[in-house]
Write a protein that holds these residues in place. Structure first.
Motif, PDB file in Angstrom:
ATOM      1  N   ALA A 180      -8.693  26.319  10.285  1.00 36.86           N
ATOM      2  CA  ALA A 180      -8.185  25.209  11.101  1.00 36.86           C
ATOM      3  C   ALA A 180      -7.210  24.337  10.331  1.00 36.86           C
ATOM      4  O   ALA A 180      -6.438  23.588  10.939  1.00 36.86           O
ATOM      5  CB  ALA A 180      -9.350  24.360  11.607  1.00 36.86           C
ATOM      6  N   GLY A 181      -7.211  24.444   9.001  1.00 41.05           N
ATOM      7  CA  GLY A 181      -6.325  23.632   8.189  1.00 41.05           C
ATOM      8  C   GLY A 181      -4.974  24.263   7.911  1.00 41.05           C
ATOM      9  O   GLY A 181      -4.160  23.681   7.182  1.00 41.05           O
ATOM     10  N   LEU A 182      -4.723  25.453   8.487  1.00 39.97           N
ATOM     11  CA  LEU A 182      -3.402  26.061   8.325  1.00 39.97           C
ATOM     12  C   LEU A 182      -2.336  25.156   8.927  1.00 39.97           C
ATOM     13  O   LEU A 182      -2.534  24.562   9.984  1.00 39.97           O
ATOM     14  CB  LEU A 182      -3.362  27.436   9.003  1.00 39.97           C
ATOM     15  CG  LEU A 182      -4.240  28.537   8.390  1.00 39.97           C
ATOM     16  CD1 LEU A 182      -4.210  29.781   9.263  1.00 39.97           C
ATOM     17  CD2 LEU A 182      -3.792  28.873   6.975  1.00 39.97           C
ATOM     18  N   ARG A 183      -1.191  25.101   8.275  1.00 41.71           N
ATOM     19  CA  ARG A 183      -0.120  24.236   8.726  1.00 41.71           C
ATOM     20  C   ARG A 183       1.218  24.968   8.679  1.00 41.71           C
ATOM     21  O   ARG A 183       1.400  25.905   7.896  1.00 41.71           O
ATOM     22  CB  ARG A 183      -0.028  22.970   7.853  1.00 41.71           C
ATOM     23  CG  ARG A 183      -1.281  22.091   7.890  1.00 41.71           C
ATOM     24  CD  ARG A 183      -1.446  21.434   9.244  1.00 41.71           C
ATOM     25  NE  ARG A 183      -2.612  20.553   9.290  1.00 41.71           N
ATOM     26  CZ  ARG A 183      -3.806  20.926   9.757  1.00 41.71           C
ATOM     27  NH1 ARG A 183      -3.986  22.166  10.220  1.00 41.71           N
ATOM     28  NH2 ARG A 183      -4.807  20.070   9.783  1.00 41.71           N
ATOM     29  N   GLY A 184       2.141  24.532   9.519  1.00 41.17           N
ATOM     30  CA  GLY A 184       3.506  25.030   9.484  1.00 41.17           C
ATOM     31  C   GLY A 184       3.612  26.531   9.675  1.00 41.17           C
ATOM     32  O   GLY A 184       2.983  27.112  10.568  1.00 41.17           O
ATOM     33  N   GLN A 236      -9.394  17.939  14.621  1.00 37.51           N
ATOM     34  CA  GLN A 236      -8.281  17.193  15.193  1.00 37.51           C
ATOM     35  C   GLN A 236      -6.980  17.490  14.472  1.00 37.51           C
ATOM     36  O   GLN A 236      -5.901  17.441  15.071  1.00 37.51           O
ATOM     37  CB  GLN A 236      -8.577  15.694  15.157  1.00 37.51           C
ATOM     38  CG  GLN A 236      -7.539  14.845  15.867  1.00 37.51           C
ATOM     39  CD  GLN A 236      -7.316  15.276  17.306  1.00 37.51           C
ATOM     40  OE1 GLN A 236      -8.280  15.482  18.053  1.00 37.51           O
ATOM     41  NE2 GLN A 236      -6.058  15.416  17.709  1.00 37.51           N
ATOM     42  N   GLY A 237      -7.085  17.814  13.181  1.00 38.26           N
ATOM     43  CA  GLY A 237      -5.876  18.155  12.437  1.00 38.26           C
ATOM     44  C   GLY A 237      -5.169  19.367  13.011  1.00 38.26           C
ATOM     45  O   GLY A 237      -3.934  19.409  13.074  1.00 38.26           O
ATOM     46  N   PHE A 238      -5.938  20.357  13.456  1.00 35.42           N
ATOM     47  CA  PHE A 238      -5.326  21.534  14.078  1.00 35.42           C
ATOM     48  C   PHE A 238      -4.572  21.146  15.335  1.00 35.42           C
ATOM     49  O   PHE A 238      -3.437  21.578  15.560  1.00 35.42           O
ATOM     50  CB  PHE A 238      -6.380  22.587  14.419  1.00 35.42           C
ATOM     51  CG  PHE A 238      -5.841  23.680  15.300  1.00 35.42           C
ATOM     52  CD1 PHE A 238      -5.193  24.766  14.746  1.00 35.42           C
ATOM     53  CD2 PHE A 238      -5.934  23.600  16.688  1.00 35.42           C
ATOM     54  CE1 PHE A 238      -4.653  25.759  15.561  1.00 35.42           C
ATOM     55  CE2 PHE A 238      -5.401  24.586  17.500  1.00 35.42           C
ATOM     56  CZ  PHE A 238      -4.753  25.669  16.930  1.00 35.42           C
ATOM     57  N   ARG A 244       2.564  19.340  17.160  1.00 37.41           N
ATOM     58  CA  ARG A 244       3.822  19.197  16.422  1.00 37.41           C
ATOM     59  C   ARG A 244       4.650  20.481  16.462  1.00 37.41           C
ATOM     60  O   ARG A 244       5.891  20.434  16.540  1.00 37.41           O
ATOM     61  CB  ARG A 244       3.534  18.830  14.969  1.00 37.41           C
ATOM     62  CG  ARG A 244       4.776  18.514  14.143  1.00 37.41           C
ATOM     63  CD  ARG A 244       4.431  18.221  12.702  1.00 37.41           C
ATOM     64  NE  ARG A 244       4.049  19.415  11.976  1.00 37.41           N
ATOM     65  CZ  ARG A 244       4.925  20.256  11.407  1.00 37.41           C
ATOM     66  NH1 ARG A 244       6.223  20.049  11.519  1.00 37.41           N
ATOM     67  NH2 ARG A 244       4.494  21.321  10.745  1.00 37.41           N
ATOM     68  N   LEU A 245       3.974  21.626  16.448  1.00 33.13           N
ATOM     69  CA  LEU A 245       4.663  22.912  16.388  1.00 33.13           C
ATOM     70  C   LEU A 245       4.955  23.505  17.766  1.00 33.13           C
ATOM     71  O   LEU A 245       5.435  24.645  17.846  1.00 33.13           O
ATOM     72  CB  LEU A 245       3.821  23.928  15.595  1.00 33.13           C
ATOM     73  CG  LEU A 245       3.654  23.681  14.100  1.00 33.13           C
ATOM     74  CD1 LEU A 245       2.682  24.710  13.512  1.00 33.13           C
ATOM     75  CD2 LEU A 245       4.998  23.765  13.385  1.00 33.13           C
ATOM     76  N   ARG A 246       4.696  22.772  18.838  1.00 33.75           N
ATOM     77  CA  ARG A 246       4.763  23.392  20.165  1.00 33.75           C
ATOM     78  C   ARG A 246       6.148  23.954  20.495  1.00 33.75           C
ATOM     79  O   ARG A 246       6.255  25.022  21.118  1.00 33.75           O
ATOM     80  CB  ARG A 246       4.292  22.422  21.246  1.00 33.75           C
ATOM     81  CG  ARG A 246       5.165  21.202  21.481  1.00 33.75           C
ATOM     82  CD  ARG A 246       4.469  20.220  22.420  1.00 33.75           C
ATOM     83  NE  ARG A 246       5.316  19.093  22.785  1.00 33.75           N
ATOM     84  CZ  ARG A 246       5.510  18.029  22.026  1.00 33.75           C
ATOM     85  NH1 ARG A 246       4.930  17.946  20.832  1.00 33.75           N
ATOM     86  NH2 ARG A 246       6.290  17.037  22.454  1.00 33.75           N
ATOM     87  N   GLY A 296      -0.522  23.993  22.176  1.00 32.36           N
ATOM     88  CA  GLY A 296       0.253  22.804  21.855  1.00 32.36           C
ATOM     89  C   GLY A 296       0.797  22.106  23.083  1.00 32.36           C
ATOM     90  O   GLY A 296       0.685  20.874  23.219  1.00 32.36           O
ATOM     91  N   TRP A 297       1.390  22.866  23.987  1.00 29.51           N
ATOM     92  CA  TRP A 297       1.951  22.264  25.195  1.00 29.51           C
ATOM     93  C   TRP A 297       0.862  21.749  26.135  1.00 29.51           C
ATOM     94  O   TRP A 297       1.047  20.735  26.821  1.00 29.51           O
ATOM     95  CB  TRP A 297       2.853  23.263  25.911  1.00 29.51           C
ATOM     96  CG  TRP A 297       4.185  23.395  25.246  1.00 29.51           C
ATOM     97  CD1 TRP A 297       4.604  24.396  24.415  1.00 29.51           C
ATOM     98  CD2 TRP A 297       5.271  22.467  25.332  1.00 29.51           C
ATOM     99  NE1 TRP A 297       5.884  24.159  23.977  1.00 29.51           N
ATOM    100  CE2 TRP A 297       6.323  22.980  24.526  1.00 29.51           C
ATOM    101  CE3 TRP A 297       5.468  21.265  26.002  1.00 29.51           C
ATOM    102  CZ2 TRP A 297       7.544  22.335  24.380  1.00 29.51           C
ATOM    103  CZ3 TRP A 297       6.679  20.604  25.859  1.00 29.51           C
ATOM    104  CH2 TRP A 297       7.700  21.139  25.064  1.00 29.51           C
TER     105      TRP A 297
END
Length: 395
Positions: A180-184, A236-238, A244-246, A296-297
């Motif tokens: 769940a902490g993967l980013r970008g 919530q971070g996910f 943000r990435l939507r 995301g959307w």
């Protein structure tokens, strides 16, 4: 915990899409289904492919999210009992009461079952052996057809219950948080890699057959995305990152679908393995980026208390159970009238919606029927469920 209106709304919309998808299966050219219309269209393959690759992954992902809010490590057996009541009972009832019209229509259309629904039911319940390929599931005597999702989800629920304590351990929590902490860029592509691996190693060895026991490729994919949903549900971070990435995830999904579709349509059925591997890799990257874009959307647009959500929350399960049998029955019946390619699907869609609405509204008012359609007792008033209760309203 704040209410997750977006997950409720996304679940309802996903099952609405399923109804339209199964209606289109009656008309899409060269795609096998239980029965087919004479008005088949090749162009339908393109939007169907666009949806087909992620539609069930999305539903299992949402189911995993919902399970995360209900499962408590100190009440695992209560969780198993609740989910068995909400999944297995509707499966058995649906196979006995709702599904039989589908093998009947398919068998008669194939010329392998004699017309006469009452006699068919007597033979069906009596365990009569059927001619080869009379209908999907003929060799087992009975079939669950579109209700296979309930059977698979029930088994994944049991597996999750067995994993509850290991996942709640320090090591399990670190693994869940790591995902769940993967980013970008990592979030855009890394979760697709297991799906690529399953496709390369399992798909050809275990083609889809819908019997669960031998369905190792689909089980690997669907249980993995089910666990993805479980991992991201409370993080919530996910959700902030998916939001943000939507735009990026949507752009990647559309950009990946174009070459995937082009190669899938242009290349012959038999290609060297490396070419097939390229197609499969594009497909699975498309699946995950599409799922991430949808999450995301949805979080951006659907996380609000829509007035239709209370009704949709209680109606979605009965509608799911009823819709395909209504589509097949109406298609089978209307075929006799030789209606045109516009009138026929319009009437089937209208009849399916009216049938689902009227039957589900009746079911809601009959106490003993409610659990057969996966609904809670009538004493629980319909409303927008909060996050902890989502799993209780999920098929």
């Amino acid at each position: 915990m704040n209410r997750r209106h977006d997950i409720d709304a996304l679940r309802a919309l996903a099952f609405c899409l399923l109804i339209l998808y199964h209606l289109a299966m009656f008309y899409v050219f060269e795609w096998e289904w239980h029965i087919k219309s004479v008005h088949q269209a090749e162009w339908l393959q393109y939007p169907m492919l666009f949806v087909n690759r992620w539609r069930m992954d999305l539903i299992f992902l949402i189911s995993g999210i919902a399970a995360a809010f209900l499962l408590k490590t100190d009440r695992v057996w209560r969780f198993v009992g609740q989910r068995t009541w909400r999944l297995f009972l509707p499966l058995v009832f649906g196979m006995a009461v709702i599904v039989p019209i589908q093998p009947y229509a398919q068998g008669v259309s194939n010329g392998l079952v004699e017309p006469g629904f009452v006699q068919f039911l007597l033979d069906y319940y009596g365990g009569k052996p059927w001619p080869k390929d009379a209908f999907d599931g003929w060799s087992h005597g009975m079939t669950w057809n579109h209700l296979w999702y309930l059977a698979y989800l029930w088994m994944y629920t049991l597996a999750l219950a067995l994993l509850a304590k290991p996942l709640a351990s320090a090591t399990g929590q670190r693994l869940l948080a790591r995902f769940a902490g993967l980013r970008g860029t990592a979030l855009l592509f890394l979760p697709a890699l297991p799906l690529v691996f399953y496709t390369l190693t399992l798909q050809e060895r275990f083609p889809d057959n819908g019997d669960f026991i031998h369905d190792w490729y689909r089980n690997a994919v669907y249980f993995t995305v089910f666990l993805y949903g479980y991992a991201i549900a409370r993080n919530q971070g996910f959700w902030t990152e998916a939001l943000r990435l939507r735009k990026q995830s949507l752009a990647w999904a559309l950009g990946l679908f174009v070459p995937y579709l082009g190669l899938a349509m242009v290349l012959p059925d038999e290609v060297p393995f490396w070419q097939q591997a390229v197609i499969w890799t594009l497909r699975n990257l498309y699946i995950w980026t599409a799922l991430l874009a949808i999450l995301g959307w949805s979080h951006a647009l659907l996380n609000r208390p829509f007035r239709w959500l209370p009704w949709a929350n209680e109606s979605v399960y009965p509608w799911y159970m009823l819709h395909q049998s209504l589509i097949v029955a109406l298609g089978f019946w209307l075929a006799n009238y030789r209606l045109g390619p516009i009138t026929e699907p319009a009437l089937i869609l209208l009849g399916t919606v009216v049938g689902c609405w009227s039957i589900s509204e009746l079911v809601k008012r009959i106490g003993w029927l409610r659990p057969c359609f996966g609904l809670k007792p009538r004493s629980t008033p319909p409303r927008v469920a909060n996050a902890q209760e989502l799993s209780g309203s999920m098929p």
